[in-house]
Motif scaffolding. Structure first.
Motif, mmCIF file in Angstrom:
data_model
loop_
_atom_site.group_PDB
_atom_site.id
_atom_site.type_symbol
_atom_site.label_atom_id
_atom_site.label_comp_id
_atom_site.label_asym_id
_atom_site.label_seq_id
_atom_site.Cartn_x
_atom_site.Cartn_y
_atom_site.Cartn_z
ATOM 1 N N GLU A 1 -13.951 5.846 -0.857
ATOM 2 C CA GLU A 1 -14.249 6.538 0.302
ATOM 3 C C GLU A 1 -14.118 8.228 0.405
ATOM 4 N N LEU A 2 -12.792 8.414 -0.094
ATOM 5 C CA LEU A 2 -12.455 9.884 -0.248
ATOM 6 C C LEU A 2 -12.978 10.398 -1.579
ATOM 7 N N LYS A 3 -13.074 9.648 -2.536
ATOM 8 C CA LYS A 3 -13.446 9.916 -4.036
ATOM 9 C C LYS A 3 -12.588 10.698 -4.551
ATOM 10 N N VAL A 4 -11.339 10.579 -4.435
ATOM 11 C CA VAL A 4 -10.352 11.548 -5.072
ATOM 12 C C VAL A 4 -9.666 10.982 -6.203
ATOM 13 N N LEU A 5 -10.109 9.810 -6.585
ATOM 14 C CA LEU A 5 -9.800 9.229 -7.794
ATOM 15 C C LEU A 5 -10.455 8.170 -8.203
ATOM 16 N N ARG A 6 -10.484 7.835 -9.770
ATOM 17 C CA ARG A 6 -11.355 6.841 -9.959
ATOM 18 C C ARG A 6 -10.409 5.659 -10.240
ATOM 19 N N ASN B 1 0.643 11.462 -10.738
ATOM 20 C CA ASN B 1 0.054 12.679 -10.785
ATOM 21 C C ASN B 1 -1.612 12.033 -10.593
ATOM 22 N N LEU B 2 -2.020 11.237 -10.105
ATOM 23 C CA LEU B 2 -3.231 10.406 -10.047
ATOM 24 C C LEU B 2 -4.015 10.675 -8.698
ATOM 25 N N VAL B 3 -3.102 11.277 -7.853
ATOM 26 C CA VAL B 3 -3.582 11.536 -6.517
ATOM 27 C C VAL B 3 -2.796 12.612 -5.764
ATOM 28 N N LYS B 4 -3.295 13.603 -4.818
ATOM 29 C CA LYS B 4 -2.502 14.496 -4.159
ATOM 30 C C LYS B 4 -1.787 13.742 -2.941
ATOM 31 N N LEU B 5 -0.622 14.162 -2.579
ATOM 32 C CA LEU B 5 -0.102 13.816 -1.420
ATOM 33 C C LEU B 5 -0.841 13.910 -0.091
ATOM 34 N N ASN C 1 0.934 -1.343 -0.014
ATOM 35 C CA ASN C 1 0.061 0.023 0.184
ATOM 36 C C ASN C 1 0.840 1.309 -0.031
ATOM 37 N N ARG C 2 2.033 1.191 0.893
ATOM 38 C CA ARG C 2 2.764 2.264 0.826
ATOM 39 C C ARG C 2 3.385 2.797 -0.563
ATOM 40 N N LEU C 3 3.895 1.595 -1.409
ATOM 41 C CA LEU C 3 4.353 1.822 -2.573
ATOM 42 C C LEU C 3 3.246 2.087 -3.604
ATOM 43 N N VAL D 1 0.813 9.023 -6.486
ATOM 44 C CA VAL D 1 1.224 10.500 -6.317
ATOM 45 C C VAL D 1 2.195 10.966 -7.455
ATOM 46 N N ASP D 2 3.293 9.827 -7.665
ATOM 47 C CA ASP D 2 4.199 10.104 -8.781
ATOM 48 C C ASP D 2 3.656 10.268 -10.227
#
Length: 176
Positions: free
Chosen positions: A61-66, A26-30, A15-17, A23-24
């Protein structure tokens, strides 16, 4: 079979990687990843394997990514195909030897083998920890396929149900 501690460590690394690569790419913000990681720790404490996924937390849950965007990214940038496991039955020897804890921890499932080639479906291809783990387990070339979290979870729950039903079926057969 690995222990629960090894699976927890593998789940954390996977999960960490996965999160770092999202993030790398650019699919999700840090900051969204940090929220998802905090939530993941809560979910892990409640021992819910189907919810123990940073990708699932970010997407559902956060709905910040599809999740579809992640799959598209994998296909476009890694050149691997997609697979749907819903109508796929594992061979009995694969089903019996499958380390379900490792599958849940890596959101991956080996689903076939052809000569020396292993076929693995994963929702976590961007995580190098996942690929490294399975490369060590298989000891041969792997053909990777991307799939959804739901597809992996449904497949693993089906294997779990089949395993749970097997002793009852064997006992019923012995009685007859």
């Amino acid at each position: 079979m690995a222990s629960a501690t090894e699976h927890r460590s593998l789940l954390m690394r996977a999960n960490r990687l996965m999160g770092a690569n999202l993030v790398d790419a650019n699919l999700v913000k840090l900051e969204d990843l940090e929220k998802a990681n905090e939530r993941l720790l809560d979910v892990m404490a409640s021992a819910q394997p189907r919810q123990s996924t940073v990708l699932g937390i970010l997407a559902y849950e956060l709905k910040v990514l599809r999740e579809e965007d992640v799959l598209q990214y994998i296909v476009d940038n890694e050149g691997i195909g997609l697979v749907d496991l819903h109508n796929y039955d594992l061979a009995e020897d694969v089903k019996k030897s499958l380390d379900l804890g490792a599958c849940w921890a890596t959101w991956s499932v080996p689903f076939d083998r052809e000569e020396d080639f292993h076929f693995i479906a994963t929702a976590y291809y961007p995580s190098p920890a996942v690929r490294t783990y399975w490369e060590k387990q298989c000891g041969g070339p792997i053909l990777w396929y991307a799939t959804t979290l739901e597809n992996i979870a449904d497949h693993l729950e089906k294997v779990e149900a089949d395993r749970a039903a097997a002793p009852a079926a064997a006992q019923a057969k012995a009685v007859n």
